[in-house]
Design an enzyme around this catalytic site. Structure first.
Site, short mmCIF file in Angstrom:
data_model
loop_
_atom_site.label_atom_id
_atom_site.label_comp_id
_atom_site.label_asym_id
_atom_site.label_seq_id
_atom_site.Cartn_x
_atom_site.Cartn_y
_atom_site.Cartn_z
N ARG A 123 5.45 16.15 -14.92
CA ARG A 123 4.44 15.54 -15.77
C ARG A 123 3.98 16.54 -16.82
NH1 ARG A 123 -0.08 14.85 -12.81
NH2 ARG A 123 -1.08 13.86 -14.57
N LYS A 189 1.29 22.18 -3.69
CA LYS A 189 2.02 20.96 -4.08
C LYS A 189 3.34 20.85 -3.32
CE LYS A 189 3.35 18.45 -8.19
NZ LYS A 189 2.95 18.15 -9.55
N ARG A 325 -14.46 21.29 -7.84
CA ARG A 325 -15.45 22.18 -8.43
C ARG A 325 -15.55 23.41 -7.54
NH1 ARG A 325 -21.41 20.07 -9.99
NH2 ARG A 325 -20.36 18.22 -10.67
C1 BTN Z 1 5.29 16.28 -11.47
O1 BTN Z 1 5.14 17.01 -12.45
O2 BTN Z 1 4.56 16.38 -10.48
C2 BTN Z 1 6.38 15.24 -11.46
C3 BTN Z 1 7.66 15.77 -10.90
C4 BTN Z 1 8.76 14.74 -10.82
C5 BTN Z 1 10.08 15.36 -10.44
C6 BTN Z 1 11.14 14.32 -10.20
S1 BTN Z 1 12.60 14.99 -9.53
C7 BTN Z 1 13.43 13.49 -9.80
C8 BTN Z 1 13.00 12.99 -11.15
N1 BTN Z 1 13.78 13.58 -12.20
C9 BTN Z 1 13.06 14.36 -12.98
O3 BTN Z 1 13.49 14.99 -13.97
N2 BTN Z 1 11.79 14.38 -12.59
C10 BTN Z 1 11.59 13.54 -11.43
#
Ligand code: BTN
Length: 330
Positions: A123, A189, A325
């Site tokens: 993202r 994460k 926070r």
């Molecule tokens: C994030 O930033 O949290 C989202 C990550 C999403 C990763 C997955 S792996 C399969 C699919 N292909 C990608 O290039 N991204 C998603």
């Protein structure tokens, strides 16, 4: 990846050493060609040990993705809904692969999984670290008619599917969701979801939802990752079963997609409260326009984040990065 490389990967995938001569005979290659091929595999990020007089072996055997095993975990109904499931050794991004598929009017689902991504996307324009054979990288493409409201909520329904399945797998309730769709374990994460839309403005949309789950990636990869992270291996203290997890997660994702297509996000709100790691807590939300402090009061039926401010007024947000926070979580 060419056929020879794939064959060599399968031959090496055990704890025993295999000599260059033995590998050469099985592949119909000279020892020096085997050596060259080994180096090409190493370039994918696979660590291979070599020992004089013994040969080569994987430092950590890899459970390669297998369509048959994955399908075993999909219900018959869900298998019927799948139009196409491809497993690739190396791809730029499984999301990009499905986005490039010709748009069809079929109501069926396409799935793409890969052993590695050379341009895995996260993202907010971030990279998603995707070394060979260590994690899960998979995307699901499905059509929605424009009648379906608030299509962006689908990502939250899918986050619920991922959190639910992983908690069942590890037999605990410790895996939660950070709005909108990050999967966390103890402030680190574990998995992420990236959803993209194709065909906007037409009567039919195609949604591509990509899921990345960290399974066995070593800590050395931290140099490529800008936030605290964890893999499932560390949580359960043993090697996670890649195909089983892929199948279980995909099955639950398809279930949630079916519910979302009929009823939207409403049926997921209760589960959301259960998994939301910041539910009822004091949080800070950074949006492109402002920074807001307040109490995280969950989401509404559109997937908007609800923050209660000091005047007890509930405000809704469609975008932003949330953090506790007085805490360091990002
Ligand atoms: C994030 O930033 O949290 C989202 C990550 C999403 C990763 C997955 S792996 C399969 C699919 N292909 C990608 O290039 N991204 C998603």
């Amino acid at each position: 990846m060419n056929k020879q490389m794939k064959k060599l990967l399968l031959l090496l995938n055990s704890t025993d050493y295999k000599s260059g001569t033995e590998l050469g005979v099985k592949l119909g290659l000279t020892r020096s060609s085997v050596w060259k091929l080994i180096n090409q595999i190493k370039e994918l990020g696979v660590s291979i040990e070599s020992k004089t007089n013994s040969g080569y072996r994987f430092s950590h055997p890899i459970e390669l993705l297998d369509k048959k095993i994955i399908s075993k975990y999909l219900s018959t109904n869900n298998q019927y809904l799948i139009n196409n499931m491809v497993i690739l050794e190396d791809v730029s991004s499984t999301n990009t692969y499905l986005l490039q598929e010709p748009f069809n009017n079929e109501k069926k689902i396409s799935i793409c999984l890969a052993e590695a991504q050379n341009n895995g996307r996260g993202r907010l324009g971030r990279n998603w670290c995707s070394p060979f054979g260590k994690n899960l990288y998979m995307s699901i493409g499905c059509n929605f008619t424009s009648g379906v409201k608030d299509i962006s909520g689908i990502t939250l329904a899918i986050a619920v599917a991922v959190a639910e399945t992983l908690n069942l797998y590890i037999r605990s309730k410790d895996i939660g969701i950070k709005w909108p769709n990050d999967i966390y374990w103890q402030n680190r994460k574990l998995a992420g979801i990236l959803s993209e839309i194709k065909g906007e403005g037409y009567s039919m949309y195609r949604i591509i939802v990509g899921v990345g789950i960290n399974l066995s990636m070593e800590q050395t990869y931290s140099q490529y990752i800008s936030q605290p992270w964890v893999n499932l291996e560390e949580i359960i203290n043993k090697t996670p079963e890649r195909n089983r997890i892929a199948g279980l997660v995909l099955n639950q994702i398809i279930e949630n997609i079916k519910i979302f297509q009929k009823y939207g996000l409403m049926p997921f709100l209760k589960s959301w409260e259960k998994y939301d790691i910041f539910y009822g807590k004091k949080v800070i939300l950074s949006t492109p326009r402002e920074i807001i402090c307040g109490i995280n009061s969950g989401i509404d039926e559109h997937g908007y984040l609800l923050i209660k401010d000091d005047q007890n007024e509930i405000k809704k947000f469609a975008v932003g990065e949330i953090s506790m926070r007085d805490a360091k979580i990002k």
